[in-house]
Design a protein around this motif. Structure first.
Motif, PDB file in Angstrom:
ATOM      1  N   GLN A  43       0.812  -1.212   0.000  1.00  0.00           N
ATOM      2  CA  GLN A  43       0.000   0.000   0.000  1.00  0.00           C
ATOM      3  C   GLN A  43       0.854   1.274   0.000  1.00  0.00           C
ATOM      4  OE1 GLN A  43      -3.174   0.054   2.913  1.00  0.00           O
ATOM      5  NE2 GLN A  43      -3.584  -2.120   2.640  1.00  0.00           N
ATOM      6  N   HIS A  44       1.939   1.253   0.791  1.00  0.00           N
ATOM      7  CA  HIS A  44       2.706   2.482   0.966  1.00  0.00           C
ATOM      8  C   HIS A  44       3.770   2.707  -0.107  1.00  0.00           C
ATOM      9  CE1 HIS A  44       1.136   3.992   4.808  1.00  0.00           C
ATOM     10  NE2 HIS A  44       0.865   2.724   5.050  1.00  0.00           N
ATOM     11  N   THR A  45       4.223   1.666  -0.775  1.00  0.00           N
ATOM     12  CA  THR A  45       5.243   1.858  -1.810  1.00  0.00           C
ATOM     13  C   THR A  45       4.649   1.945  -3.207  1.00  0.00           C
ATOM     14  OG1 THR A  45       5.661  -0.531  -2.046  1.00  0.00           O
ATOM     15  CG2 THR A  45       7.020   0.688  -0.449  1.00  0.00           C
ATOM     16  N   THR A  46       3.456   1.391  -3.410  1.00  0.00           N
ATOM     17  CA  THR A  46       2.856   1.434  -4.747  1.00  0.00           C
ATOM     18  C   THR A  46       1.851   2.569  -4.902  1.00  0.00           C
ATOM     19  OG1 THR A  46       0.993  -0.035  -4.203  1.00  0.00           O
ATOM     20  CG2 THR A  46       3.069  -1.079  -4.910  1.00  0.00           C
ATOM     21  N   GLY A  47       1.303   3.047  -3.776  1.00  0.00           N
ATOM     22  CA  GLY A  47       0.291   4.092  -3.857  1.00  0.00           C
ATOM     23  C   GLY A  47      -1.025   3.607  -4.438  1.00  0.00           C
ATOM     24  N   TYR A  48      -1.276   2.301  -4.360  1.00  0.00           N
ATOM     25  CA  TYR A  48      -2.475   1.718  -4.963  1.00  0.00           C
ATOM     26  C   TYR A  48      -3.757   2.352  -4.411  1.00  0.00           C
ATOM     27  CZ  TYR A  48      -5.545  -1.927  -6.853  1.00  0.00           C
ATOM     28  OH  TYR A  48      -6.531  -2.607  -7.542  1.00  0.00           O
ATOM     29  N   PHE A  49      -3.742   2.694  -3.115  1.00  0.00           N
ATOM     30  CA  PHE A  49      -4.921   3.296  -2.496  1.00  0.00           C
ATOM     31  C   PHE A  49      -4.677   4.771  -2.136  1.00  0.00           C
ATOM     32  CE2 PHE A  49      -5.593  -1.266  -1.164  1.00  0.00           C
ATOM     33  CZ  PHE A  49      -6.694  -1.486  -1.994  1.00  0.00           C
ATOM     34  N   LYS A  50      -3.888   5.457  -2.951  1.00  0.00           N
ATOM     35  CA  LYS A  50      -3.537   6.840  -2.610  1.00  0.00           C
ATOM     36  C   LYS A  50      -4.737   7.785  -2.631  1.00  0.00           C
ATOM     37  CE  LYS A  50      -2.072   7.962  -7.340  1.00  0.00           C
ATOM     38  NZ  LYS A  50      -0.915   8.391  -8.184  1.00  0.00           N
ATOM     39  N   ASP A  51      -5.842   7.333  -3.247  1.00  0.00           N
ATOM     40  CA  ASP A  51      -7.049   8.160  -3.259  1.00  0.00           C
ATOM     41  C   ASP A  51      -7.798   8.098  -1.934  1.00  0.00           C
ATOM     42  OD1 ASP A  51      -7.714   5.461  -3.701  1.00  0.00           O
ATOM     43  OD2 ASP A  51      -9.604   6.005  -4.664  1.00  0.00           O
ATOM     44  N   ARG A  52      -7.394   7.172  -1.051  1.00  0.00           N
ATOM     45  CA  ARG A  52      -8.095   7.029   0.224  1.00  0.00           C
ATOM     46  C   ARG A  52      -7.158   6.894   1.423  1.00  0.00           C
ATOM     47  NH1 ARG A  52     -10.502   1.632  -2.408  1.00  0.00           N
ATOM     48  NH2 ARG A  52     -10.232   3.056  -4.158  1.00  0.00           N
ATOM     49  N   MET A  53      -5.868   7.099   1.195  1.00  0.00           N
ATOM     50  CA  MET A  53      -4.891   7.067   2.283  1.00  0.00           C
ATOM     51  C   MET A  53      -3.677   7.890   1.875  1.00  0.00           C
ATOM     52  SD  MET A  53      -3.056   3.309   1.841  1.00  0.00           S
ATOM     53  CE  MET A  53      -1.634   3.752   2.834  1.00  0.00           C
ATOM     54  N   THR A  54      -2.820   8.179   2.841  1.00  0.00           N
ATOM     55  CA  THR A  54      -1.588   8.914   2.559  1.00  0.00           C
ATOM     56  C   THR A  54      -0.406   7.948   2.617  1.00  0.00           C
ATOM     57  OG1 THR A  54      -2.489  10.929   3.545  1.00  0.00           O
ATOM     58  CG2 THR A  54      -0.093  10.820   3.253  1.00  0.00           C
ATOM     59  N   PRO A  55       0.115   7.541   1.470  1.00  0.00           N
ATOM     60  CA  PRO A  55       1.238   6.594   1.470  1.00  0.00           C
ATOM     61  C   PRO A  55       2.494   7.215   2.083  1.00  0.00           C
ATOM     62  CG  PRO A  55       0.203   6.719  -0.696  1.00  0.00           C
ATOM     63  CD  PRO A  55      -0.319   7.874   0.109  1.00  0.00           C
ATOM     64  N   VAL A  56       3.232   6.396   2.832  1.00  0.00           N
ATOM     65  CA  VAL A  56       4.523   6.799   3.384  1.00  0.00           C
ATOM     66  C   VAL A  56       5.539   5.776   2.863  1.00  0.00           C
ATOM     67  CG1 VAL A  56       5.847   7.310   5.466  1.00  0.00           C
ATOM     68  CG2 VAL A  56       3.368   7.720   5.430  1.00  0.00           C
ATOM     69  N   PRO A  57       6.148   6.042   1.710  1.00  0.00           N
ATOM     70  CA  PRO A  57       7.010   5.049   1.070  1.00  0.00           C
ATOM     71  C   PRO A  57       8.106   4.490   1.973  1.00  0.00           C
ATOM     72  CG  PRO A  57       6.557   6.836  -0.443  1.00  0.00           C
ATOM     73  CD  PRO A  57       6.008   7.253   0.885  1.00  0.00           C
ATOM     74  N   SER A  58       8.720   5.347   2.797  1.00  0.00           N
ATOM     75  CA  SER A  58       9.802   4.865   3.662  1.00  0.00           C
ATOM     76  C   SER A  58       9.278   3.837   4.668  1.00  0.00           C
ATOM     77  CB  SER A  58      10.465   6.033   4.398  1.00  0.00           C
ATOM     78  OG  SER A  58       9.524   6.736   5.184  1.00  0.00           O
ATOM     79  N   TRP A  59       8.066   4.054   5.156  1.00  0.00           N
ATOM     80  CA  TRP A  59       7.452   3.079   6.082  1.00  0.00           C
ATOM     81  C   TRP A  59       7.161   1.774   5.343  1.00  0.00           C
ATOM     82  CZ3 TRP A  59       6.802   0.881  10.386  1.00  0.00           C
ATOM     83  CH2 TRP A  59       5.677   0.113  10.688  1.00  0.00           C
ATOM     84  N   GLY A  60       6.698   1.877   4.109  1.00  0.00           N
ATOM     85  CA  GLY A  60       6.442   0.684   3.318  1.00  0.00           C
ATOM     86  C   GLY A  60       7.701  -0.141   3.114  1.00  0.00           C
ATOM     87  N   GLU A  61       8.820   0.542   2.883  1.00  0.00           N
ATOM     88  CA  GLU A  61      10.088  -0.177   2.687  1.00  0.00           C
ATOM     89  C   GLU A  61      10.521  -0.907   3.953  1.00  0.00           C
ATOM     90  OE1 GLU A  61      12.778   2.788   1.324  1.00  0.00           O
ATOM     91  OE2 GLU A  61      11.690   3.133  -0.566  1.00  0.00           O
TER      92      GLU A  61
END
Length: 204
Positions: free
Chosen positions: A113-131
């Motif tokens: 969720q956080h590295t792909t931004g798949y749900f970026k329309d309903r959440m705020t992705p944090v790529p570093s957290w996803g990694e």
């Protein structure tokens, strides 16, 4: 009875495999997650969390959460038992099911969720957290491989919902490029995985 789900998502697959193991027929209603069909007022009324899968009983009762749905069917059709057969086994199944949930399924999901931004329309992705989550999932494979070196399944020689959870998590991890079939570091986990692939239920 019917279950609302999406065929591509890992949690509904856990329920499908569970029901297939028990040979329980079910009607499935497909929701398009990318289009937000699970977020409509109608769906929120049925399932306020908006998460899938969720079960609708014939009397209009709704049951959400993957394990809760499986638990319901375990109670109404105990055979074959997939949550354990003895007090000790039930505790061990719960232990491993939760470990897989917290240390594999959830980190993989958060990485996706956080590295792909798949749900970026309903959440705020944090790529570093996803990694970080992805790295944690990879690290947990070591513990799983070590455990399965001397155990055919997660709970000794007993197949359970914990194995279903892990199988779906391992397959889901491919979306973040974690593939145990491409890594010779996890021979015992791979042996377990190939064993699981032979079960007819996993093809549902």
């Amino acid at each position: 009875m019917k279950i609302y789900e999406s065929r591509q998502a890992p949690n509904p697959r856990r329920v499908r495999i569970f029901l297939a193991e028990k040979q329980i027929d079910m009607t499935y209603v497909q929701l398009d997650l990318a289009a937000g069909e699970n977020l409509t007022p109608e769906m929120r009324k049925k399932n306020p969390t908006t998460k899938i899968p969720f079960l609708e009983l014939d009397d209009g009762t709704f049951i959400g959460e993957t394990v809760a749905i499986c638990r319901y069917f375990e109670e109404i059709q105990p055979e074959p038992p997939l949550f354990g057969r003895t007090p000790l086994e039930k505790a061990q199944v719960e232990m491993w099911a939760r470990r897989v949930e917290f240390h594999m399924m959830m980190p993989v999901g958060m990485c996706f969720q956080h590295t792909t931004g798949y749900f970026k329309d309903r959440m705020t992705p944090v790529p570093s957290w996803g990694e970080v989550c992805g790295d944690n999932a990879k690290q947990y494979l070591i513990e799983l491989n070590d455990h399965l070196a001397s155990n055919p399944y997660l709970v000794d020689n007993y197949f359970s919902i914990a194995d279903i959870n892990l199988f779906c998590a391992i397959d889901f991890a491919k979306v973040i490029n974690i593939r145990i079939d491409k890594d010779e570091s996890f021979p015992h986990l791979l042996r377990w995985y190939k064993n699981m692939k032979q079960r007819p239920s996993v093809s549902v």
